[in-house]
Structure formats: C-alpha cells, structure tokens
Design an enzyme around this catalytic site. Structure first.
Site, PDB file in Angstrom:
ATOM      1  N   SER A 176       0.848  -1.187   0.000  1.00 62.48           N
ATOM      2  CA  SER A 176       0.000   0.000   0.000  1.00 62.48           C
ATOM      3  C   SER A 176       0.879   1.230   0.000  1.00 62.48           C
ATOM      4  O   SER A 176       2.011   1.206   0.514  1.00 62.48           O
ATOM      5  CB  SER A 176      -0.902   0.020   1.241  1.00 62.48           C
ATOM      6  OG  SER A 176      -1.619   1.237   1.333  1.00 62.48           O
ATOM      7  N   TYR A 236      -2.964   0.002  10.478  1.00 61.06           N
ATOM      8  CA  TYR A 236      -2.961  -0.553   9.123  1.00 61.06           C
ATOM      9  C   TYR A 236      -1.689  -0.145   8.374  1.00 61.06           C
ATOM     10  O   TYR A 236      -1.070  -0.966   7.691  1.00 61.06           O
ATOM     11  CB  TYR A 236      -4.196  -0.054   8.359  1.00 61.06           C
ATOM     12  CG  TYR A 236      -4.219  -0.459   6.901  1.00 61.06           C
ATOM     13  CD1 TYR A 236      -4.613  -1.738   6.523  1.00 61.06           C
ATOM     14  CD2 TYR A 236      -3.855   0.439   5.905  1.00 61.06           C
ATOM     15  CE1 TYR A 236      -4.638  -2.110   5.185  1.00 61.06           C
ATOM     16  CE2 TYR A 236      -3.881   0.076   4.561  1.00 61.06           C
ATOM     17  CZ  TYR A 236      -4.264  -1.202   4.209  1.00 61.06           C
ATOM     18  OH  TYR A 236      -4.281  -1.562   2.886  1.00 61.06           O
TER      19      TYR A 236
END
Length: 234
Positions: free
Chosen positions: A139, A151
């Site tokens: 990501s 996250y």
C-alpha cells in the site's frame, strides 16, 4: 502450450476477484483462495469452472491451510507459476481514541503480516522450482506516515517482507513484485477519506497483470499506483 497457473489469496472480492477475472481473460488457470467458500465457488463458475479455476477455501492465518495451497495448484493443473499474496484486512484505528477493538487490531496484524509471510513461506519452494513470480499487495500507506493507523504499520511490514524475500530469493530465479496502491474503492475507507479520489479494483488488477506479463528476465520490483489527485503523502 500449458496455461500458466496463478494462485490468488483474498480472491473472493475486491482486488483479488478483479485480478482473477482479468487473469482468466488473459489465459491463466487459477487457484482461488479465501475464507468465503460460497463467494469463491460463484467466481470460479463465472470463470469457467474447474477446468479454468479451482477453489481453495483458506484462512491465511492458519498454517495448515496455507501449506496445502501449492499441492492444490499442482493437483489441479500440474504446476504453479505465480502467486498473488493479496489477502488483507483494513480496520480504522487511533492510538489516542477508542477506534476499533483490540481483537480487530489483532485480526488485521495477523492477516496482513503473518498471513502474507505464511503464503510466501508455503509457496516459495514451489515457485523456486518453476522459476515463478510472487506478487504481494502492499500500500502507499506502507511508504508514508499515516497518523494513528496501525494498518499503515502492517503495510510497512509487507514492504519489508517483499524486500527481504527478494534478497533471499535472488539466486532462485523467482521474481518478487510489490504492488502499492493508493486509495482503492473496495467499500472500506477511513471516515475522513470518503470523498477522496480512489482507484477502481480493476486499476490495481491491471498493474498486477502488467508485472506478471513481463519476460522472465525482467523483474518489476515495485509498482506504486495512485488515483489522480491523491495527495502524495496519503
């Protein structure tokens, strides 16, 4: 020629399902892994059934289930040429406020980090024999500092995993690609980002297949893909 074989984790929805559909259209045979057996069966049927796509219900946090995936591919199609370690979970978090339960945090860390590592450990020996390709879903959050988001830390870990695996596998002929998408419209967003520009899952799928479609002598190490207009530090 025998169709190349791609294993996808997190294949039942989102980026995984979009990649499966695109790969099937490009001639790949598929092993579809995720926790939702019913969703996998529906997708496999859409892609042509067992001759084209087989179902492997799997929780990537469970080593016994993950360890069985290479044999599933070889039993169905006789080989395994590429793996897309894509399964992941997003949970909004804050270190100042009560956002997300500790159990949700644990699930995210185990899925995104431990699960990705297990998929690599289970499949790399087979990929080394086929001189295959490992693709991991990272990501943009694994490249920048995102305030309060656990996250982001899990995706920093995936970035490190990709680099470590690539270094260990250099002599094997296995190619390792880290796909780092920006915000993707999968139905899961932080409340503060609901109006931000976002990629479609098909945009990320095209990046995955671009990496897989390169000649054997070409190793695409990283692809960063953001929606137009996304701030470079988000």
């Amino acid at each position: 020629m025998t169709a190349p074989v791609l294993l996808i984790t997190g294949a039942s929805s989102g980026i995984g399902a979009a990649t499966a559909r695109l790969a099937a259209g490009m001639g790949w045979s598929l092993v579809l892994a995720a926790r939702s057996r019913s969703a996998l069966r529906a997708l496999a049927a859409d892609l042509g059934g067992p001759a084209k796509a087989v179902v492997a219900p799997c929780d990537v946090k469970d080593w016994a289930q993950v360890a069985a995936l290479p044999a599933c591919a070889e039993d169905a199609f006789g080989q395994l040429d590429a793996v897309f370690a894509n399964a992941g979970v997003f949970t909004p978090t804050s270190f100042l406020h009560a956002t997300g339960s500790p159990e949700q945090w644990r699930e995210m860390v185990l899925t995104n980090v431990y699960g990705t590592a297990l998929v690599a450990r289970a499949t790399l020996p087979t990929l080394a024999r086929s001189r295959g390709h490992l693709v991991l879903t990272g990501s943009v959050a694994g490249r920048v500092t995102v305030p309060g988001q656990l996250y982001s830390a899990t995706k920093w870990a995936v970035t490190a995993l990709a680099q470590s695996i690539r270094a260990e596998a250099t002599h094997t002929g296995v190619r390792v690609t880290l796909i780092q998408p920006g915000l993707v419209d999968t139905g899961e967003r932080s409340p503060d980002r609901v109006t931000d520009p976002a990629l479609d899952v098909e945009d990320v799928a095209r990046a995955v297949l671009f990496a897989l479609d390169q000649p054997d002598a070409v190793d695409i190490s990283e692809i960063v893909i953001r929606p137009t207009g996304q701030h470079p530090h988000r």
